[in-house]
Design a protein around this motif. Sequence first.
Motif, PDB file in Angstrom:
ATOM      1  N   PRO A   1     -10.031   3.634  -5.010  1.00 54.56           N
ATOM      2  CA  PRO A   1      -9.370   3.014  -3.856  1.00 54.56           C
ATOM      3  C   PRO A   1      -9.367   1.492  -3.959  1.00 54.56           C
ATOM      4  N   VAL A   2      -8.236   0.890  -3.646  1.00 54.61           N
ATOM      5  CA  VAL A   2      -8.117  -0.570  -3.627  1.00 54.61           C
ATOM      6  C   VAL A   2      -7.500  -0.973  -2.287  1.00 54.61           C
ATOM      7  N   HIS A   3      -7.967  -2.115  -1.754  1.00 54.70           N
ATOM      8  CA  HIS A   3      -7.557  -2.520  -0.409  1.00 54.70           C
ATOM      9  C   HIS A   3      -7.006  -3.943  -0.354  1.00 54.70           C
ATOM     10  N   SER A   4      -6.938  -4.619  -1.485  1.00 60.46           N
ATOM     11  CA  SER A   4      -6.458  -5.997  -1.469  1.00 60.46           C
ATOM     12  C   SER A   4      -5.857  -6.343  -2.827  1.00 60.46           C
ATOM     13  N   VAL A   5      -5.099  -7.443  -2.841  1.00 61.22           N
ATOM     14  CA  VAL A   5      -4.487  -7.911  -4.076  1.00 61.22           C
ATOM     15  C   VAL A   5      -5.567  -8.301  -5.077  1.00 61.22           C
TER      16      VAL A   5
ATOM     17  N   LYS B   1       3.866  -7.422  -0.775  1.00 63.22           N
ATOM     18  CA  LYS B   1       3.514  -8.079  -2.031  1.00 63.22           C
ATOM     19  C   LYS B   1       4.105  -7.331  -3.221  1.00 63.22           C
ATOM     20  N   TYR B   2       4.035  -6.008  -3.202  1.00 56.74           N
ATOM     21  CA  TYR B   2       4.497  -5.210  -4.338  1.00 56.74           C
ATOM     22  C   TYR B   2       5.867  -4.581  -4.096  1.00 56.74           C
ATOM     23  N   ASN B   3       6.554  -5.064  -3.048  1.00 54.85           N
ATOM     24  CA  ASN B   3       7.914  -4.621  -2.758  1.00 54.85           C
ATOM     25  C   ASN B   3       7.998  -3.099  -2.602  1.00 54.85           C
ATOM     26  N   VAL B   4       7.052  -2.564  -1.836  1.00 55.62           N
ATOM     27  CA  VAL B   4       7.025  -1.122  -1.565  1.00 55.62           C
ATOM     28  C   VAL B   4       7.564  -0.895  -0.159  1.00 55.62           C
ATOM     29  N   ILE B   5       8.584  -0.070  -0.043  1.00 59.81           N
ATOM     30  CA  ILE B   5       9.184   0.205   1.265  1.00 59.81           C
ATOM     31  C   ILE B   5       8.632   1.477   1.864  1.00 59.81           C
TER      32      ILE B   5
ATOM     33  N   ASN C   1      -3.505   3.941   7.711  1.00 63.35           N
ATOM     34  CA  ASN C   1      -3.702   3.192   8.956  1.00 63.35           C
ATOM     35  C   ASN C   1      -2.514   2.306   9.312  1.00 63.35           C
ATOM     36  N   ASN C   2      -1.630   2.066   8.334  1.00 59.11           N
ATOM     37  CA  ASN C   2      -0.435   1.245   8.577  1.00 59.11           C
ATOM     38  C   ASN C   2      -0.829  -0.092   9.214  1.00 59.11           C
ATOM     39  N   SER C   3      -1.922  -0.675   8.749  1.00 60.42           N
ATOM     40  CA  SER C   3      -2.451  -1.913   9.319  1.00 60.42           C
ATOM     41  C   SER C   3      -1.680  -3.119   8.786  1.00 60.42           C
ATOM     42  N   ALA C   4      -2.005  -4.286   9.329  1.00 56.10           N
ATOM     43  CA  ALA C   4      -1.371  -5.519   8.849  1.00 56.10           C
ATOM     44  C   ALA C   4      -1.692  -5.748   7.375  1.00 56.10           C
ATOM     45  N   ASN C   5      -2.905  -5.401   6.964  1.00 50.52           N
ATOM     46  CA  ASN C   5      -3.292  -5.523   5.556  1.00 50.52           C
ATOM     47  C   ASN C   5      -2.465  -4.585   4.678  1.00 50.52           C
ATOM     48  N   ASP C   6      -2.240  -3.356   5.173  1.00 48.34           N
ATOM     49  CA  ASP C   6      -1.411  -2.394   4.428  1.00 48.34           C
ATOM     50  C   ASP C   6       0.013  -2.924   4.271  1.00 48.34           C
ATOM     51  N   GLN C   7       0.567  -3.463   5.354  1.00 53.86           N
ATOM     52  CA  GLN C   7       1.934  -3.976   5.302  1.00 53.86           C
ATOM     53  C   GLN C   7       2.039  -5.178   4.373  1.00 53.86           C
TER      54      GLN C   7
ATOM     55  N   CYS D   1      11.297  10.631   7.105  1.00 57.40           N
ATOM     56  CA  CYS D   1      11.269  10.634   5.640  1.00 57.40           C
ATOM     57  C   CYS D   1      12.678  10.749   5.089  1.00 57.40           C
ATOM     58  N   SER D   2      12.770  10.684   3.775  1.00 58.11           N
ATOM     59  CA  SER D   2      14.035  10.857   3.069  1.00 58.11           C
ATOM     60  C   SER D   2      14.004  12.154   2.279  1.00 58.11           C
ATOM     61  N   LYS D   3      15.154  12.778   2.141  1.00 59.00           N
ATOM     62  CA  LYS D   3      15.236  13.987   1.321  1.00 59.00           C
ATOM     63  C   LYS D   3      15.003  13.674  -0.150  1.00 59.00           C
ATOM     64  N   ALA D   4      15.052  12.376  -0.496  1.00 59.64           N
ATOM     65  CA  ALA D   4      14.783  11.962  -1.881  1.00 59.64           C
ATOM     66  C   ALA D   4      13.301  12.028  -2.228  1.00 59.64           C
ATOM     67  N   GLY D   5      12.445  12.287  -1.199  1.00 59.58           N
ATOM     68  CA  GLY D   5      11.037  12.515  -1.506  1.00 59.58           C
ATOM     69  C   GLY D   5      10.098  11.383  -1.177  1.00 59.58           C
ATOM     70  N   TYR D   6      10.441  10.530  -0.202  1.00 57.11           N
ATOM     71  CA  TYR D   6       9.515   9.492   0.234  1.00 57.11           C
ATOM     72  C   TYR D   6       9.566   9.391   1.758  1.00 57.11           C
ATOM     73  N   CYS D   7       8.516   8.790   2.333  1.00 57.02           N
ATOM     74  CA  CYS D   7       8.371   8.721   3.788  1.00 57.02           C
ATOM     75  C   CYS D   7       8.139   7.281   4.239  1.00 57.02           C
ATOM     76  N   TYR D   8       8.601   6.987   5.439  1.00 57.96           N
ATOM     77  CA  TYR D   8       8.412   5.655   6.015  1.00 57.96           C
ATOM     78  C   TYR D   8       7.158   5.634   6.876  1.00 57.96           C
ATOM     79  N   PRO D   9       6.497   4.474   6.955  1.00 57.84           N
ATOM     80  CA  PRO D   9       5.341   4.365   7.857  1.00 57.84           C
ATOM     81  C   PRO D   9       5.763   4.626   9.298  1.00 57.84           C
ATOM     82  N   PRO D  10       4.821   5.055  10.137  1.00 56.74           N
ATOM     83  CA  PRO D  10       5.130   5.238  11.558  1.00 56.74           C
ATOM     84  C   PRO D  10       5.748   3.970  12.141  1.00 56.74           C
ATOM     85  N   ILE D  11       6.806   4.138  12.915  1.00 56.52           N
ATOM     86  CA  ILE D  11       7.582   3.014  13.446  1.00 56.52           C
ATOM     87  C   ILE D  11       7.293   2.855  14.935  1.00 56.52           C
TER      88      ILE D  11
END
Length: 574
Positions: free
Chosen positions: A458-462, A531-535, A520-526, A121-131
């Motif tokens: 909950p939403v799971h798709s565009v 799509k929404y430029n979320v890192i 779940n960090n699935s292909a759909n999640d990625q 994660c970052s000290k700025a308050g956000y976390c990265y998906p499992p790598i």
Amino acid sequence: MKYILFCFLLFLSCFSNSYAVETPISANQAFSFSATAKNNQTILLNWEIAPGYYLYLKDFKFIAVKPTTAVLGDPIYPSNTILLNTIEGKLKVYSGRLILPIPIIHIDQKTLVLQAHYQGCSKAGYCYPPITKMIEINLAGHYLKPTLPLNIDIAPITLHTASEKSHFAQLFEAHSVPLLIIGFLGFGILLSLTPCVLPMIPILSSMIVGREHKHAFLLSLFYVFGMSITYAAAGVFFGYVGGNVQIIFQQPWIIICFSILFIIMALSLFGLFQLQLPEKLRSKIATASYHQKGGTYFGAIMMGILSTLILSPCVTPPLVAAFGFISQTGNAILGGTALFAMGVGMGAPLLLIGALGTRVLPKSGAWMNAIKIAMGFILLAIAINMLQRILSEFAVLILWATLPLGAAIYLGAFATAKTPWMIIKKVIGIILFIASITLIVKAVLPTTQKKSALVFQPVHSVSQINTALIKAEKNNQPVLLDFYANWCIDCKELDALTFHNPAVQAKLSHFVLLRVDLTNNSANDQALMKKYNVIAPPTILFFKNGRELTAQRLIGFLPAKPFLKKISQIQVSD
């Protein structure tokens, strides 16, 4: 005077931007990874962690991919960890440079392909998906020469903390699969103690009567094998299909339908009604089973298969629960193995009959009915556990309170106890009644944090997001889209501290609240993140009239007060 005014305005500018959005750098920039061989017995994994970022000690995992016969020792974690205070307690993290030695216990090749899993994660308050990274390390020379990860696509895995996992999900780790199989074996043995197995005893007895001891045992063994492969086939099917419909099972209406199903199954165990195959179908199956040759091993297998289909109705509810559980894994092999073990457990009394005769079995009685009732309460608990994903905290607490209350009434907490056994049951019932009252009080009385949490759709798709945006635009409502994950500590802090704030809840009352769960960090999640430029989560997007207010995007944890200011800016811009 001008210089004083300039300095004052500069100070205000800095203060107002203290919670400005920081664009996250990529995960590869935040956690630059490489590896090398110290010698042919030790590999060194190296991370260059960017300033302001850190990796969790708890989330490291390493797998020798090639050769598969390679055996690695436990990583030697450096002691220079930092204790980080989080909503989940104190967690150990690494920052700066991390060098992690891993000893090689056995390998028969000169090259090791290693899979490395980590999360930060970052000290700025956000976390990265499992790598997940794959890296090839040469063990034949060129020691201490760094190697970069292979540039290939790797299916991501989700790394959870123990507190985030459900009790069942923890069994899916590789080292716990045997424990899962043993659990299903025990579940089958528990089922064998119910009246479900009683109809099979005369069928098996007619097959082995008059046979020699060894032949009788082998017949019972093949009979149980027929039962087990029937369950295994169902386990393979539900495990395979479950992997393709896991997203569907997250829909609220699906959760409600399955919860109702489990409640109906529980009521059947309580004896309110019976669930069984239609009479005509049962008769046809029974006729087919009697035409099998009882003295042959193939005939015994077929009898086991056919008898399984006409089991007593009480086996239906536990089986539905088992199938629902297996479908969550998406693993056909695991599903088949687990259900096969359950079938073996159910056949344990029949194996005893084949080996020692019916004299070894306990007499049927009220204790069998008690086991059925206990299973009914377990199914009710499963239903409540599913419903708590979509119900408010108050409703969930009330439902949990009704469970021990019903058990207390069944055990005779308010009845007169005349025997020692009845006294024991009464004491247990009173304890459960007290637990029920405690849950009701917790639900009704306000606490320091008591306020209904925000309810996100909950939403799971565009397409689901676009549908919600169109509907919100028609109703002239702003939209908040939250990217969240269970492995994201800052997401949980945002939930517990900011979204639980009464003032924040009041301000968001007219917003349409959407949430994308990236756990779940699935292909759909990625794909949604791209799509929404979320890192990295938590990332919050605000929409008005179907379009994102890009200047108002929030990345990372934000306390309640600055979050309220951000919402006020959105309302002013409406």
